[in-house]
Design a protein around this motif. Structure first.
Motif, PDB file in Angstrom:
ATOM      1  N   UNK A  19      12.808  26.361  17.317  1.00 50.03           N
ATOM      2  CA  UNK A  19      12.025  27.547  17.637  1.00 50.03           C
ATOM      3  C   UNK A  19      11.727  27.595  19.126  1.00 50.03           C
ATOM      4  N   UNK A  20      11.972  28.752  19.688  1.00 46.51           N
ATOM      5  CA  UNK A  20      11.661  29.005  21.090  1.00 46.51           C
ATOM      6  C   UNK A  20      10.598  30.091  21.113  1.00 46.51           C
ATOM      7  N   UNK A  21       9.345  29.668  21.214  1.00 44.94           N
ATOM      8  CA  UNK A  21       8.250  30.617  21.050  1.00 44.94           C
ATOM      9  C   UNK A  21       8.206  31.074  19.599  1.00 44.94           C
ATOM     10  N   UNK A  22       8.249  32.393  19.403  1.00 46.14           N
ATOM     11  CA  UNK A  22       8.253  32.931  18.034  1.00 46.14           C
ATOM     12  C   UNK A  22       9.676  33.195  17.541  1.00 46.14           C
ATOM     13  N   UNK A  64      13.301  32.141  16.213  1.00 42.36           N
ATOM     14  CA  UNK A  64      14.011  31.051  15.532  1.00 42.36           C
ATOM     15  C   UNK A  64      15.485  31.100  15.922  1.00 42.36           C
ATOM     16  N   UNK A  65      16.002  29.979  16.385  1.00 42.51           N
ATOM     17  CA  UNK A  65      17.415  29.849  16.742  1.00 42.51           C
ATOM     18  C   UNK A  65      18.073  28.905  15.742  1.00 42.51           C
ATOM     19  N   UNK A  66      19.249  29.277  15.266  1.00 42.23           N
ATOM     20  CA  UNK A  66      19.900  28.484  14.217  1.00 42.23           C
ATOM     21  C   UNK A  66      21.358  28.221  14.561  1.00 42.23           C
ATOM     22  N   UNK A  67      21.892  27.186  13.950  1.00 44.46           N
ATOM     23  CA  UNK A  67      23.319  26.907  14.021  1.00 44.46           C
ATOM     24  C   UNK A  67      23.717  26.164  12.742  1.00 44.46           C
ATOM     25  N   UNK A 121      16.126  21.990   5.226  1.00 43.64           N
ATOM     26  CA  UNK A 121      14.884  21.255   5.486  1.00 43.64           C
ATOM     27  C   UNK A 121      15.112  19.755   5.299  1.00 43.64           C
ATOM     28  N   UNK A 122      15.776  19.369   4.206  1.00 40.18           N
ATOM     29  CA  UNK A 122      16.057  17.948   3.975  1.00 40.18           C
ATOM     30  C   UNK A 122      16.913  17.365   5.103  1.00 40.18           C
ATOM     31  N   UNK A 123      17.906  18.123   5.550  1.00 42.30           N
ATOM     32  CA  UNK A 123      18.776  17.629   6.612  1.00 42.30           C
ATOM     33  C   UNK A 123      18.000  17.424   7.907  1.00 42.30           C
ATOM     34  N   UNK A 159      11.578  21.582  10.823  1.00 46.41           N
ATOM     35  CA  UNK A 159      11.740  21.716   9.375  1.00 46.41           C
ATOM     36  C   UNK A 159      10.547  22.451   8.768  1.00 46.41           C
ATOM     37  N   UNK A 160       9.340  22.107   9.205  1.00 52.70           N
ATOM     38  CA  UNK A 160       8.137  22.753   8.673  1.00 52.70           C
ATOM     39  C   UNK A 160       8.082  24.230   9.067  1.00 52.70           C
ATOM     40  N   UNK A 161       8.414  24.535  10.296  1.00 55.07           N
ATOM     41  CA  UNK A 161       8.403  25.936  10.742  1.00 55.07           C
ATOM     42  C   UNK A 161       9.434  26.760   9.977  1.00 55.07           C
ATOM     43  N   UNK A 162      10.614  26.177   9.749  1.00 47.56           N
ATOM     44  CA  UNK A 162      11.657  26.881   9.008  1.00 47.56           C
ATOM     45  C   UNK A 162      11.228  27.110   7.562  1.00 47.56           C
ATOM     46  N   UNK A 163      10.639  26.087   6.943  1.00 48.22           N
ATOM     47  CA  UNK A 163      10.186  26.214   5.557  1.00 48.22           C
ATOM     48  C   UNK A 163       9.083  27.260   5.438  1.00 48.22           C
ATOM     49  N   UNK A 164       8.147  27.245   6.380  1.00 48.81           N
ATOM     50  CA  UNK A 164       7.050  28.221   6.349  1.00 48.81           C
ATOM     51  C   UNK A 164       7.574  29.642   6.491  1.00 48.81           C
ATOM     52  N   UNK A 165       8.538  29.823   7.388  1.00 48.64           N
ATOM     53  CA  UNK A 165       9.085  31.161   7.625  1.00 48.64           C
ATOM     54  C   UNK A 165       9.888  31.656   6.437  1.00 48.64           C
ATOM     55  N   UNK A 166      10.696  30.801   5.849  1.00 51.50           N
ATOM     56  CA  UNK A 166      11.606  31.227   4.784  1.00 51.50           C
ATOM     57  C   UNK A 166      10.907  31.390   3.437  1.00 51.50           C
ATOM     58  N   UNK A 167       9.833  30.642   3.203  1.00 50.23           N
ATOM     59  CA  UNK A 167       9.170  30.697   1.904  1.00 50.23           C
ATOM     60  C   UNK A 167       7.756  31.259   1.985  1.00 50.23           C
ATOM     61  N   UNK A 168       7.435  31.894   3.108  1.00 49.83           N
ATOM     62  CA  UNK A 168       6.133  32.555   3.287  1.00 49.83           C
ATOM     63  C   UNK A 168       4.975  31.600   2.992  1.00 49.83           C
TER      64      UNK A 168
END
Length: 214
Positions: free
Chosen positions: A112-115, A117-120, A169-171, A181-190
């Motif tokens: 995450x860069x600020x708000x 989300x960058x992914x690969x 998240x596990x990876x 991982x926590x930021x991604x989980x929070x964003x994807x699962x509200x």
């Protein structure tokens, strides 16, 4: 790294990756060629032939430059059940074969860069991870590609039982990237960030326990 998809066949998915400096270097090599023509000939003497020669010379330099820049191709072959990693550099091609059964996860790696989300998409292996491209904001495209690759590598039943968010998240937790991982989980699962951190902590504890018992 820039990523370019090549049309797939029924049994393969091909991804080609170029360094970001590719376009910069080629552009730097091309631009001086027309400039030298403009310096050598006054504007009134520039004919269509001379302009054409300048363009041709620029394209020739660009083509030569592409032979000197590393290009990496990832060929996911369902028939052979392997990834063929082909590195093309200075006219030589090096090939590494990675059997599907060596892959632990095939998931998104998110930062995450600020708000934002960058992914690969990353191939996670015990002996070293392989990013298929650089981070970008095109998370939907990366997710779609990851789902196709996961289905090819692990099978449709696996993807039905193990969703991409959970795998990602596990990876990331297994690589110590707990905050991402926590930021991604929070964003994807509200989820609230506190709840996401709690779940990530449980996953980290489970992974640590499995490693110690193994």
């Amino acid at each position: 790294m820039a990523m370019r998809r090549i049309p797939d066949t029924a049994d393969s998915i091909v991804i080609t990756r170029y360094p970001w400096g590719y376009a910069v270097l080629v552009g730097a090599l091309i631009l001086p060629v027309p400039w030298m023509f403009w310096q050598q000939y006054p504007a009134g003497e520039l004919t269509a032939v001379k302009v054409g020669l300048a363009i041709f010379a620029g394209l020739a330099v660009a083509f030569a430059a592409t032979r000197c820049i590393e290009r990496v191709a990832f060929i996911f072959d369902a028939g052979e059940r392997e990834i063929r990693l082909q590195r093309h550099l200075l006219g030589k091609t090096l090939v590494e074969r990675i059997p599907f059964d060596r892959i632990e996860h095939l998931a998104l790696e998110v930062r995450h860069k600020g708000v934002t989300a960058l992914a690969r998409v990353v191939v996670y292996k015990s002996d070293g991870d392989i990013p298929l491209a650089s981070y970008s904001v095109r998370s939907k495209q990366h997710s779609a590609l990851a789902e196709r690759l996961r289905t090819m590598v692990f099978g449709a039943e696996y993807t039905l039982l193990n969703d991409l968010v959970t795998d990602s998240v596990h990876a990331m937790v297994s690589r110590g990237q707990l905050l991402n991982a926590a930021l991604h989980l929070a964003q994807q699962q509200a989820l609230s960030i506190n709840e996401a951190r709690r779940r990530v902590g449980e996953i980290a504890a489970t992974i640590s326990s499995d490693l110690n018992s193994g």
